[in-house]
Design a protein around this motif. Structure first.
Motif, PDB file in Angstrom:
ATOM      1  N   GLN A 186      -7.008   1.229  -6.428  1.00 40.06           N
ATOM      2  CA  GLN A 186      -5.812   1.314  -5.585  1.00 40.06           C
ATOM      3  C   GLN A 186      -6.043   2.243  -4.399  1.00 40.06           C
ATOM      4  N   ALA A 218      -5.548  -3.021  -3.952  1.00 41.22           N
ATOM      5  CA  ALA A 218      -4.546  -2.078  -4.467  1.00 41.22           C
ATOM      6  C   ALA A 218      -3.691  -2.716  -5.556  1.00 41.22           C
ATOM      7  N   GLY A 259      -7.202  -5.036   1.522  1.00 37.39           N
ATOM      8  CA  GLY A 259      -6.750  -3.736   1.023  1.00 37.39           C
ATOM      9  C   GLY A 259      -5.559  -3.886   0.090  1.00 37.39           C
ATOM     10  N   GLY A 294      -8.090   0.425  -1.977  1.00 40.63           N
ATOM     11  CA  GLY A 294      -7.265  -0.564  -1.283  1.00 40.63           C
ATOM     12  C   GLY A 294      -6.459   0.056  -0.160  1.00 40.63           C
ATOM     13  N   VAL A 295      -5.883   1.225  -0.420  1.00 40.95           N
ATOM     14  CA  VAL A 295      -5.114   1.936   0.608  1.00 40.95           C
ATOM     15  C   VAL A 295      -6.024   2.298   1.794  1.00 40.95           C
ATOM     16  N   VAL A 351      -8.911   0.830   2.719  1.00 42.68           N
ATOM     17  CA  VAL A 351      -9.295  -0.401   3.430  1.00 42.68           C
ATOM     18  C   VAL A 351      -8.128  -0.894   4.296  1.00 42.68           C
ATOM     19  N   GLY A 352      -6.919  -0.844   3.747  1.00 45.17           N
ATOM     20  CA  GLY A 352      -5.738  -1.257   4.503  1.00 45.17           C
ATOM     21  C   GLY A 352      -5.523  -0.414   5.738  1.00 45.17           C
ATOM     22  N   ILE A 394      -6.623  -5.924   6.201  1.00 38.64           N
ATOM     23  CA  ILE A 394      -5.397  -5.356   5.633  1.00 38.64           C
ATOM     24  C   ILE A 394      -5.042  -6.039   4.312  1.00 38.64           C
ATOM     25  N   LEU A 405       0.840  -1.204   0.000  1.00 41.91           N
ATOM     26  CA  LEU A 405       0.000   0.000   0.000  1.00 41.91           C
ATOM     27  C   LEU A 405       0.872   1.251   0.000  1.00 41.91           C
TER      28      LEU A 405
END
Length: 291
Positions: free
Chosen positions: A121, A286, A282, A124-125, A127-128, A279, A103
Motif C-alpha cells: 500500500q 494500494a 499506484g 502504491g501511494v 507510485v500514485g 496513477i 490512495l
C-alpha cells in the motif's frame, strides 16, 4: 447476486461520476463556480428530501457528528473546489486527479484512524504520487494557457472524500445509506442557499443570461444522477465492501471522463495517458489484497 452487487454499484457509479466532470465544465458556461456549487447542492438536497426526508428522525444524536463531517467533507466543500478547479484545468484532468481518492483513503486511514498499512500500500501511494506529478507537469506543458495550480483544489477535495469514506466506515456503518445522504443535506442545504443568494444569482442580469438555462439543465442532470442517486449508491457500496474498494470506482471514471473531454475538444496527449496509467497502477497496488 449478494456477492456481486458491489460490482454492479461500482460500474453504475463509474458511468455516472465519469460523466459528471464534463457536466461541471458545461455548467460553468452560464454559472460562476460559487453559483454552480451551491445550485448543485440545492438541487440534490431537494431530490433527496422528496424521497427520504422522513429518514432524518432515524439519526440518533451521537450519529450527528459523523453526519455533519461527512456532509461537509464528502459533498459541500468538494462541490465548490471542483467548480473552481475546472475554470482552469480540463474536465478529463480533474477526473484523473480524482483517482487519488483510494490512495488518500489509505493515508487518512493510517494517519487519523490508525489503520495498518502494508508495504504494498505504501508503494502504491508512492507510485500514485509520481504519476500525479507527471500528469500535472505534462498537462501544464500541453496547455500553457491553463493554470495548473488549480489542480491542487482537486487534490484537496480527494483528501476530503477519503476522510468522509473512512468516517462512514468507522462510525456510520450501521446507518442506512439514504439516511446518511439525507442527513448530509440537512446540514449543508442552508449554507448552500446563503452562498447562492450572496453571489447575486437572483439579480436580473444573471437571470436573463442566455447561458443560464442550459447551465441549470446540466446541473439538474448532475444533481439528480451525479450527486443524489450516486451518493446513496456510494454509501451503500462502502457498507457492502471496504472503503478502498468503494473508492476504486475511480479506476473506471477517468476512461469515461477522458472520452467526454476529447469529444468536447480537450487536448489529451500520450504522456498524460502514460501518467494516468502510473496513477492507476499506484491505486491498484494500494488496493490489491495479498495473494
Amino acid at each position: 447476486m449478494g456477492r456481486n452487487i458491489k460490482w454492479v454499484y461500482l460500474i453504475v457509479l463509474s458511468l455516472i461520476w465519469g460523466s459528471s466532470f464534463i457536466l461541471i465544465k458545461k455548467g460553468l458556461v452560464g454559472l460562476t463556480p460559487m453559483q454552480l456549487g451551491a445550485i448543485r447542492i440545492i438541487f440534490t438536497g431537494t431530490f433527496l428530501f422528496i424521497i427520504g426526508f422522513k429518514r432524518v428522525k432515524e439519526i440518533r444524536i451521537k450519529e450527528w457528528k459523523g453526519i455533519i463531517l461527512t456532509g461537509l467533507l464528502g459533498t459541500f466543500f468538494p462541490a465548490f473546489l471542483f467548480a473552481f478547479a475546472e475554470t482552469e484545468i480540463d474536465s478529463s484532468i480533474a477526473s484523473i486527479l480524482n483517482s487519488l481518492v483510494p490512495l488518500n483513503t489509505i493515508i487518512i486511514g493510517f494517519l487519523i484512524f490508525k489503520m495498518k498499512s502494508s508495504k504494498r500500500q505504501v508503494l502504491g501511494v508512492f507510485v500514485g504520487l509520481i504519476g500525479t506529478i507527471m500528469l500535472i507537469m505534462n498537462g501544464a506543458t500541453l496547455n500553457p494557457n491553463q493554470n495548473y495550480l488549480y489542480a491542487s483544489l482537486v487534490i484537496i477535495a480527494t483528501f476530503m472524500y477519503a476522510a468522509s469514506t473512512n468516517i462512514i466506515k468507522q462510525h456510520l456503518q450501521h446507518v442506512k445509506a439514504l439516511t446518511i445522504a439525507v442527513g448530509n443535506f440537512v446540514v449543508i442545504m442552508i449554507p448552500a442557499i446563503i452562498v447562492l443568494i450572496s453571489t447575486g444569482f437572483f439579480k436580473e442580469e444573471t437571470l436573463t443570461n442566455e447561458h443560464l438555462k442550459p447551465a441549470l439543465l446540466y446541473m439538474l442532470l448532475l444533481s439528480l444522477f451525479g450527486t443524489a442517486v450516486a451518493k446513496v449508491l456510494f454509501n451503500k457500496l462502502v457498507q457492502v465492501s471496504t472503503p478502498v474498494f468503494a473508492v476504486s470506482v475511480t479506476y473506471l471514471m477517468p476512461i469515461v471522463a477522458v472520452f467526454w473531454g476529447v469529444l468536447d475538444g480537450e487536448r489529451f496527449g500520450f504522456w498524460q495517458g502514460f501518467a494516468t496509467i502510473i496513477i492507476l497502477i499506484g491505486v491498484y497496488l494500494a488496493h490489491k489484497k495479498k495473494g
